[in-house]
Structures are given as structure tokens and as C-alpha cells.
Scaffold this active site. Structure first.
Site, PDB file in Angstrom:
ATOM      1  N   CYS A 160       2.105  38.483  13.609  1.00 65.35           N
ATOM      2  CA  CYS A 160       2.790  39.037  14.270  1.00 65.35           C
ATOM      3  C   CYS A 160       3.841  40.303  13.284  1.00 65.35           C
ATOM      4  O   CYS A 160       3.906  41.458  13.920  1.00 65.35           O
ATOM      5  CB  CYS A 160       3.782  38.267  15.343  1.00 65.35           C
ATOM      6  SG  CYS A 160       4.701  37.257  14.487  1.00 65.35           S
ATOM      7  N   MET A 161       4.425  39.645  12.612  1.00 63.64           N
ATOM      8  CA  MET A 161       5.390  40.804  11.794  1.00 63.64           C
ATOM      9  C   MET A 161       4.530  41.597  10.775  1.00 63.64           C
ATOM     10  O   MET A 161       4.841  42.712  10.713  1.00 63.64           O
ATOM     11  CB  MET A 161       6.447  39.956  10.966  1.00 63.64           C
ATOM     12  CG  MET A 161       7.336  39.116  11.959  1.00 63.64           C
ATOM     13  SD  MET A 161       8.691  38.586  10.979  1.00 63.64           S
ATOM     14  CE  MET A 161       7.903  37.075  10.379  1.00 63.64           C
TER      15      MET A 161
END
EC number: 1.2.1.38
Length: 342
Positions: A148-149
Site C-alpha cells: 500500500c505505501m
């Protein structure tokens, strides 16, 4: 397609697994036919995942992964290191396996051993790393999806390196909500509420993922400082990327690079940046599969920001988007474009 695809969700009791079931329940071309949980096998879904107790699938029982029968797609949301041990069995039952965990994101054996030691024994180099906006539709039967990051960092940086507009170095500051820690996080809510704290200043496993992806897609592997911080919210990732323009590059070139990069990307939206409220924010993306990106230039300094929902665009939604593309469906099918406001 006339017949609905049969899909399996492995690791259905986790946050991303549950989000996949929620999204797929409303997908017009998909039918959730199998849901697994080693810890909760035999229990009804709605009893294990409170957020799905009003789902029409709430009464369906979770099963052990080794009970998987033939499906079109298997979404793996298992903990890192689990899928490599059962991949042959899963891929034997599924035409396509989409892995949301990090098992096969990295290619360098040393980096895999450092960042994904549980996955290292079952590492397979041929498994592609896939982000729908940046790579061609994969034809391989097993595909690994981004973190996600890492996704937020890549959306902020990719146009700059693709067009060769910046020096080969970058600083990324990524802040994430508590759901990024998964259902087994031991952090007490009293420590998270009203607090912003350091998660990891150096050595985060999304750093080599971003470097590797940029090197593959743009030919430049930047020197990257990646630091992660915890936000007092349940969902969302907000990333700020700092770069330095090459001599002669101006703000107009930067804006055009982003416009070109995302012109045909239905789930990446550029903000106009005319005021602080026009820049990306969590409130406009949480609950959606949309990533917002904004960029500002002053002199030789370039700051790009991106925001997305870590469980949807950073996880379950990205996986459904990948499924849609692989099977030639409308890319946006079954995916929310607008977040909950306010």
C-alpha cells in the site's frame, strides 16, 4: 462474459480479505465460492468478521485452504510466507492467483531474505509484480500485487522518473492508518488515538520495492530515503515525495508529465493544486479505489503528494482491478470511485 467467475478468498478473516469479499459481493461478473481461514475454519463468516454480518454471505462457513476446489481466480490474502508453501496446490485449482501479500514483490535474494524471510524458501523469480497503471496485462497464472505505501510512493514518483525530469534521488515520507498493521496488531488504541509517531525511519521493506519498480519501468533506480509514520486513523495512506529537478526543467514540464502518465488511468486523479484543499487528502479517497496525486514546484524543488485507501487501492481494490484487466472486463467494474464524505 455471460457466466460469473468463481472466485476464492484465502485469508478471508483479515482486513484485506474481508474487504475483498465486500467488493466482490457487488461485482456483476464474480461469485465468491470459497473463503478460507485457518484459525476460524468451520465458523460462519459473519460471526468472525463483524463488518460482514449483514452481508448475504454472512452465514457461509469459512474453510481450510486445503479444501479449495476449482475456481477461476484465487485471491491470496494470507500472511507473508504462507502462500509459497501451498502455491502449487492453489495454482492447480485456480486459473489465476492474485497475491496481495509481499511474498514475491522483490527479486533480489538478499533483499528477500532481509525483508521477507518467511517467504524466502519458496521464492520464485518468474512471478510478475503488477500495478495496473504501469505494466501490461499479465498472462502468467500467478501475479503479485504491490504494497500500500509502495503504491502511494510510486504514484507520486513515476511520472518524474519516466520523463527523466529529476535527479536520481528522492525522499518519501509515508503515513498510514492503523489497519495497515493487520488484525493482529498489538498497539493499544489509547496510544494511537490523537497521536502521530514514527513507524520506521530506515530499512522499511517498501523502499526496495519502490526502487526496483522505478528501475524496471523507467530505467532509473534512484537513491531513496523512505520513512514511515503512523496516523491516528483507521484507513488511508498519505505519501509526500521530495525530488530535485534537473537543470532546465520547469513546472510546466512537470505538470504535463503527470497529465500524460495518468491520462488513461481511471483510478488515478490529478488535483489542480490551486489551494491547499485542492491537494490530495484522505477524506476524498478513503472508501474508494481512487488514488489522488498532486504536485508543486518551486525553483528546483518538486514536492508530489498522493493519498489512497490502504485496504482498497492499496490492497483489495487493486486486486479486483487487476482481475478485471486480466479477464478483459471493464477496469472499473465493481469498484467504488468516490470515497465517503465527510
Amino acid at each position: 462474459m455471460t457466466d460469473r467467475m468463481k472466485v476464492a478468498v484465502l485469508g478471508a478473516s483479515g482486513f484485506i480479505g474481508a474487504e475483498l469479499i465486500r467488493l466482490l459481493s457487488d461485482h456483476p461478473q464474480a461469485e465468491v465460492s470459497f473463503m478460507s481461514s485457518q484459525q476460524h475454519a468451520g465458523k460462519p463468516l459473519g460471526q468472525v468478521v463483524s463488518g460482514l454480518r449483514n452481508s448475504r454471505l454472512a452465514g457461509r462457513r469459512l474453510r481450510a485452504a486445503d479444501e479449495l476446489s476449482k475456481v477461476d481466480v484465487a485471491f491470496s490474502c494470507l500472511p507473508n510466507g504462507v502462500l509459497p508453501g501451498i502455491l502449487d496446490e492453489v495454482s492447480g485449482q485456480a486459473d489465476l492467483v492474485l497475491n496481495v501479500a509481499g511474498d514475491y514483490r522483490l527479486r533480489d535474494p538478499g533483499e528477500i531474505a532481509e525483508h521477507y524471510p518467511e517467504s524466502a524458501p519458496g521464492w520464485r523469480q518468474q512471478i510478475p509484480y503488477y500495478v495496473p497503471e504501469f505494466t501490461a496485462r499479465p498472462s502468467e497464472p500467478v501475479v503479485n500485487l504491490p504494497g500500500c505505501m509502495a503504491s502511494a510512493g510510486l504514484y507520486a514518483l513515476y511520472p518524474l522518473f519516466r520523463d527523466g525530469l529529476v535527479e536520481p534521488r528522492a525522499v518519501v515520507d509515508a503515513k498510514t492508518g492503523s489497519s495497515g498493521g493487520g488484525t493482529h496488531s498489538t498497539e493499544h488504541p489509547a496510544l494511537r488515538d490523537g497521536n502521530v509517531r514514527v513507524h520506521k525511519l530506515h530499512g522499511h521493506r517498501h523502499a526496495p520495492e519502490i526502487r526496483q519498480a522505478l528501475a524496471t519501468w523507467t530505467g532509473t533506480e534512484p537513491e531513496l530515503q523512505f520513512s514511515a509514520f503512523s496516523l491516528p486513523v483507521a484507513r488511508g495512506v498519505f505519501a509526500t515525495a521530495y525530488t530535485w529537478l534537473r537543470e532546465g526543467v520547469d513546472a510546466g514540464q512537470v505538470r504535463r508529465a503527470y497529465a500524460r502518465a495518468y491520462a488513461d488511468a481511471p483510478f488515478v486523479r490529478m488535483s489542480n493544486g490551486r489551494s491547499p484543499m485542492a491537494f490530495p487528502m484522505l477524506k476524498t479517497v478513503v472508501g474508494s479505489n481512487t488514488a489522488e496525486v498532486g504536485v508543486s514546484v518551486e525553483g528546483s524543488r518538486c514536492v508530489a503528494v498522493s493519498a489512497l485507501d490502504n485496504l482498497i487501492k492499496g490492497g483489495a481494490g487493486q486486486a479486483v482491478q487487476a482481475m478485471n484487466r486480466v479477464f478483459g472486463l471493464e477496469e472499473t467494474l465493481g469498484l467504488p470511485e468516490v470515497g465517503a464524505w465527510p
